[in-house]
Design a protein around this motif. Structure first.
Motif, short mmCIF file in Angstrom:
data_model
loop_
_atom_site.label_atom_id
_atom_site.label_comp_id
_atom_site.label_asym_id
_atom_site.label_seq_id
_atom_site.Cartn_x
_atom_site.Cartn_y
_atom_site.Cartn_z
N LEU A 185 0.88 -1.39 0.29
CA LEU A 185 -0.49 0.05 -0.05
C LEU A 185 1.10 1.33 -0.17
N GLY A 186 2.16 1.58 -0.74
CA GLY A 186 2.77 2.60 -0.55
C GLY A 186 3.18 2.86 -1.85
N GLY A 187 3.69 4.50 -1.43
CA GLY A 187 4.17 5.34 -3.01
C GLY A 187 3.99 6.33 -2.35
N ARG A 188 4.48 7.27 -3.40
CA ARG A 188 4.66 8.64 -3.40
C ARG A 188 3.90 9.26 -2.68
N LEU A 189 4.38 10.22 -2.08
CA LEU A 189 3.41 12.03 -1.65
C LEU A 189 3.77 12.93 -2.35
N ASN A 231 11.57 11.65 -3.80
CA ASN A 231 10.31 11.05 -3.22
C ASN A 231 9.92 9.63 -4.01
N ARG A 232 10.02 9.53 -5.61
CA ARG A 232 9.50 8.70 -5.74
C ARG A 232 10.61 7.61 -6.21
N GLU A 233 11.35 7.62 -6.41
CA GLU A 233 12.79 6.96 -5.83
C GLU A 233 12.51 6.20 -5.08
N PHE A 234 12.99 7.32 -4.06
CA PHE A 234 13.20 6.78 -2.73
C PHE A 234 11.66 5.29 -2.29
N ALA A 239 10.00 -0.19 -2.07
CA ALA A 239 9.44 -0.99 -2.60
C ALA A 239 10.19 -2.60 -3.12
N ALA A 240 11.02 -2.07 -3.71
CA ALA A 240 11.70 -3.03 -4.60
C ALA A 240 12.94 -3.67 -3.53
N CYS A 241 12.55 -3.02 -2.39
CA CYS A 241 14.31 -4.16 -1.72
C CYS A 241 12.55 -5.03 -0.98
#
Length: 300
Positions: A185-189, A231-234, A239-241
């Motif tokens: 459920l994560g994503g960018r701000l 923030n998009r990269e973070f 998420a990939a990790c």
């Protein structure tokens, strides 16, 4: 070395207290809650429960000043802003008054600050030599640093550690992100273009100790990794990790509605580089976010 540490029971302070103690330093933690020192896990730590007990019989070779109320504790009401300021600036002023009672001033003061010192400046790369953009965070950090620099008048070497977002096990901001990300459920701000200047806890500890021990260093130092990310990269990297998607977005309008002025910290950001540390030759253990997150997640 005989060291006095304020903020020694917080996330950064407790980790630093353990490291310094394990290096055979004598560490005294100034806290109004002596019982909390037990949680650090080093029974040999000393405790000072009142600045009034710093007197002509006191002797500290070094002081590390990290105390301050959490900046993300709630909406920035006028009362909350005053608490944030007094817990940093007011405490630092009182601390310096107390240290002036000692017969010999400390050799070094390492005092906390934050990359909020620069204000929100979009994509502009910021170093210790950059101009600032005035806002609440900028004025807070500026006044905090100015209070600490008064120790220079007594012959004390002063280093200011401008800390970015610290990535480490138990880190507040990362802990808040992990639960939703683990459920996919994560994503960018907002639009995700705001910069996140981060640093691994182990590098932060290394920087703090470098400033403490290296007598050639003074003034401000950015405690951030050399490769900040948006923030998009973070969020994509986290998420990939975790082997999860990061498809959701928390709209900027909702953040502004829920957090008010404090939302600027999440939607603004700073693209900060540790130029003075790199010039000095500091070698980062975790210069890349993916490596830093993998190390932290291996302990979660």
């Amino acid at each position: 070395m005989d060291i006095l540490l304020t903020g020694g029971t917080g996330f950064l302070g407790s980790a630093l207290a353990r490291n310094l103690y394990d290096q055979n330093n004598t560490v005294t933690i100034l806290t109004r809650n002596p019982q909390s020192v037990r949680q650090i896990g080093r029974p040999g730590l000393k405790v000072l429960d009142d600045m009034a007990n710093i007197n002509a019989d006191s002797s500290y070779q070094a002081v590390i000043n990290l105390a301050g109320a959490p900046i993300f504790a709630g909406r920035w009401t006028p009362a909350q802003k005053q608490l944030i300021r007094s817990s940093r600036i007011g405490l630092t002023e009182r601390l310096l008054d107390a240290l002036a009672r000692m017969p010999t001033p400390p050799q070094v003061l390492v005092s906390g600050s934050a990359i909020g010192y620069y204000g929100c400046q979009g994509d502009t790369s910021l170093t210790e030599y950059s101009a600032v953009h005035e806002d609440f965070s900028q004025q807070l950090c500026h006044d905090w640093e100015q209070a600490a620099r008064q120790a220079e008048a007594q012959g004390t070497r002063v280093c200011l550690i401008r800390t970015g977002l610290v990535v480490g096990a138990g880190s507040g901001f990362l802990q808040r992100m992990l639960l939703p990300f683990r459920f996919g459920l994560g994503g960018r701000l907002g639009n995700g273009q705001q910069w996140m200047s981060w640093i691994h806890l182990q590098d932060w500890l290394g920087i703090a100790q470098t400033l403490l021990y290296d007598t050639t260093l003074h003034g401000p130092y950015n405690a951030t990794a050399p490769h900040p990310v948006t923030n998009r990269e973070f969020t994509r990297t986290l998420a990939a990790c975790l082997h999860r998607p990061a498809l959701l977005t928390l709209p900027a309008s909702l953040l502004k509605l829920g957090l008010g002025e404090m939302s600027e910290l999440l939607l603004g950001g700073q693209n900060v580089l540790p130029q003075r540390l790199l010039e000095h030759g500091y070698s980062f253990r975790y210069p890349l976010l993916s490596d830093a997150l993998q190390e932290v997640l291996s302990h979660e």
